[in-house]
Write an enzyme that holds these catalytic residues in place. Sequence first.
Site, PDB file in Angstrom:
ATOM      1  N   GLY A  15       0.553   0.065  -9.359  1.00  0.00           N
ATOM      2  CA  GLY A  15       1.517  -0.219 -10.827  1.00  0.00           C
ATOM      3  C   GLY A  15       2.245   0.718 -11.508  1.00  0.00           C
TER       4      GLY A  15
ATOM      5  N   GLU B 192      -4.465   2.688  -5.652  1.00  0.00           N
ATOM      6  CA  GLU B 192      -3.585   1.934  -4.439  1.00  0.00           C
ATOM      7  C   GLU B 192      -1.908   2.142  -5.068  1.00  0.00           C
ATOM      8  OE1 GLU B 192      -4.814  -2.155  -5.264  1.00  0.00           O
ATOM      9  OE2 GLU B 192      -6.744  -1.877  -4.006  1.00  0.00           O
ATOM     10  N   PRO B 193      -1.554   3.352  -5.210  1.00  0.00           N
ATOM     11  CA  PRO B 193      -0.375   3.301  -5.761  1.00  0.00           C
ATOM     12  C   PRO B 193       0.842   2.890  -4.380  1.00  0.00           C
ATOM     13  CG  PRO B 193      -0.886   5.320  -5.187  1.00  0.00           C
ATOM     14  CD  PRO B 193      -2.151   4.498  -4.990  1.00  0.00           C
ATOM     15  N   GLY B 194       1.763   2.276  -4.642  1.00  0.00           N
ATOM     16  CA  GLY B 194       2.912   1.951  -3.551  1.00  0.00           C
ATOM     17  C   GLY B 194       4.424   2.557  -4.191  1.00  0.00           C
ATOM     18  N   ARG B 195       4.702   1.906  -4.889  1.00  0.00           N
ATOM     19  CA  ARG B 195       6.072   2.285  -5.627  1.00  0.00           C
ATOM     20  C   ARG B 195       6.290   3.429  -6.083  1.00  0.00           C
ATOM     21  NH1 ARG B 195       9.485  -1.800  -7.853  1.00  0.00           N
ATOM     22  NH2 ARG B 195       7.674  -3.219  -8.193  1.00  0.00           N
TER      23      ARG B 195
ATOM     24  N   ARG C 199      15.733  -6.736  -4.062  1.00  0.00           N
ATOM     25  CA  ARG C 199      15.343  -6.568  -5.224  1.00  0.00           C
ATOM     26  C   ARG C 199      16.770  -6.910  -6.350  1.00  0.00           C
ATOM     27  NH1 ARG C 199      11.947  -4.095  -7.318  1.00  0.00           N
ATOM     28  NH2 ARG C 199      13.429  -2.470  -8.361  1.00  0.00           N
TER      29      ARG C 199
ATOM     30  N   TYR D 138      14.477  -9.829  -8.297  1.00  0.00           N
ATOM     31  CA  TYR D 138      13.868  -9.507  -9.426  1.00  0.00           C
ATOM     32  C   TYR D 138      14.837  -9.154 -10.630  1.00  0.00           C
ATOM     33  CZ  TYR D 138       9.952  -8.426  -6.116  1.00  0.00           C
ATOM     34  OH  TYR D 138       8.887  -8.399  -5.120  1.00  0.00           O
TER      35      TYR D 138
ATOM     36  N   CYS E 240      26.431 -15.079   3.132  1.00  0.00           N
ATOM     37  CA  CYS E 240      27.142 -16.224   2.448  1.00  0.00           C
ATOM     38  C   CYS E 240      26.265 -16.700   1.214  1.00  0.00           C
ATOM     39  CB  CYS E 240      27.416 -17.201   3.392  1.00  0.00           C
ATOM     40  SG  CYS E 240      28.535 -16.510   4.661  1.00  0.00           S
TER      41      CYS E 240
ATOM     42  N   TYR F 185       9.924  -1.557  -1.529  1.00  0.00           N
ATOM     43  CA  TYR F 185       9.854  -2.866  -1.568  1.00  0.00           C
ATOM     44  C   TYR F 185      11.462  -3.082  -1.238  1.00  0.00           C
ATOM     45  CZ  TYR F 185       5.445  -3.015  -3.962  1.00  0.00           C
ATOM     46  OH  TYR F 185       4.210  -2.633  -4.228  1.00  0.00           O
TER      47      TYR F 185
HETATM   48  C1  LIG Z   1       1.310  -4.201  -4.565  1.00  0.00           C
HETATM   49  C2  LIG Z   1      -0.087  -4.027  -4.982  1.00  0.00           C
HETATM   50  C3  LIG Z   1      -0.150  -2.540  -5.025  1.00  0.00           C
HETATM   51  C4  LIG Z   1       0.929  -1.497  -5.210  1.00  0.00           C
HETATM   52  O1  LIG Z   1       1.588  -1.705  -6.533  1.00  0.00           O
HETATM   53  P1  LIG Z   1       2.810  -0.625  -6.849  1.00  0.00           P
HETATM   54  O2  LIG Z   1       3.373  -1.256  -8.062  1.00  0.00           O
HETATM   55  O3  LIG Z   1       3.552  -0.699  -5.539  1.00  0.00           O
HETATM   56  O4  LIG Z   1       1.987   0.588  -7.175  1.00  0.00           O
HETATM   57  C5  LIG Z   1      -1.465  -1.995  -5.139  1.00  0.00           C
HETATM   58  N1  LIG Z   1      -2.315  -2.902  -5.025  1.00  0.00           N
HETATM   59  C6  LIG Z   1      -2.276  -4.355  -4.773  1.00  0.00           C
HETATM   60  C7  LIG Z   1      -3.432  -5.196  -4.674  1.00  0.00           C
HETATM   61  C8  LIG Z   1      -0.941  -4.939  -4.557  1.00  0.00           C
HETATM   62  O5  LIG Z   1      -0.968  -6.063  -4.260  1.00  0.00           O
END
Ligand SMILES: *Cc1c(COP(=O)(O)O)cnc(C)c1O
Length: 416
Positions: A239, A273-276, A312, A316, A344, A373
């Site tokens: 997050g 659990e970092p993604g972004r 996006r 969003y 379109c 994303y």
């Molecule tokens: C999407 C998600 C993440 C990653 O979130 P980011 O904002 O990209 O860091 C981590 N844990 C869970 C359960 C998610 O659904």
Amino acid sequence: MEHFPYRNFDLCCERVPLRALAAAVGTPAYVYAKSALLESLDAYHRAFAAIPHLVCYSVKANSNLGVLATLARAGAGADIVSGGELYRARRAGVPGTRIIFSGVGKTREEMRAALEAEILMFNVESRSELRVLDEVARELGTRAPVALRVNPDVDPQTHPYIATGLRTSKFGIPYAEALEAYDEAAGLKGLEVVGADMHIGSQLTKTTPFGDAVARIAALVKTLRERSIDVRMVDIGGGLGVRYRDEVPPTQAQYATLLLPVLSELGVTVLLEPGRSIVGNAGVLLTRVLYRKETREKTFIVVDAAMNDLIRPAFYDAWHEIRPVDEARLGRPVERVDVVGPVCESGDFLAKDRELAESEEGDLLAVMSAGAYGFVMSSNYNTRPRAVEVLVDGDRYTIVRRRETYEDLVAGETVL
Ligand SMILES: *Cc1c(COP(=O)(O)O)cnc(C)c1O
């Protein structure tokens, strides 16, 4: 985005000029900087070095095998939300012991595959899911390691579509019901309770919601221990936000500084659990201007990337910086334009009412901060092949996913 500098008037990814790359692989193209991926992962490792921890990269942010393998080799695990992501993570070389499985709707088949891969932990999101996982594990003659995803009911102050830790969200088990759910889990023979989990939302730019949520989870862990439910792992989710425009999200170090006192006192292994924050600023979407279209009301820059490539902005209301690949363009007058794609739909735009230096047909533009994303949410809408993905390492590049062909698009279909 220091991994995308101008050199000799050409925007580059690391040391590869995007103009040359576009000539070689075509547009639209997603381009990722390997060093950016590794630096953000390393920032987490350094920030949490004082306590046992594992960074389980959130695969859904960017699931390309080249990206996953790069992170896996640098020690990252994976946070998955589907059987498909389990398959990808395993293919990229992530060991099962470094995989956690999140998500509200795991099927029995997905549970079975994850148990066979001997994953580290299931983040369970409801009591119904607990019962099904217990059954599946017993059928396989094993025990599933579980954490309950607890909804700490804090407001992450982010876009409503990516806020997940509010009482009204579909995610997690309500805080007030967590103890009861843990008691049930502890009594099920097919489960082994090992952890507690939270994930409150995405693109968070303040630390307070994280601090509040972790404090609530820590209190829960202490209560569980009094009831002899031994929680060894605390998963604090992902997050952490990135800078798209003028946001100033906390750094990994600031984030850790706030959370470490509480977490180290618990004496647990911390899972992240970092993604972004790993991939967001590690990638751009490279696109070419097809047409300038001027009406009395507006100027449209029609480019060859569209909402099917990067949804996006439409989905969003996201803002992405757009830079000319040719730095000399920055010396030109600024005009107010909509940057739109060929799809379109009126929702097909990459930028609206944007002040951009004048561009010409044939120019290359880079949509910045598109590593998270981006490609993963792309579709074939309007029967558009999905873009090529390229991973840059210094002055070299690798095509980590080739552009789709028309053949790819109809594979699996039947003409009656
Ligand atoms: C999407 C998600 C993440 C990653 O979130 P980011 O904002 O990209 O860091 C981590 N844990 C869970 C359960 C998610 O659904």
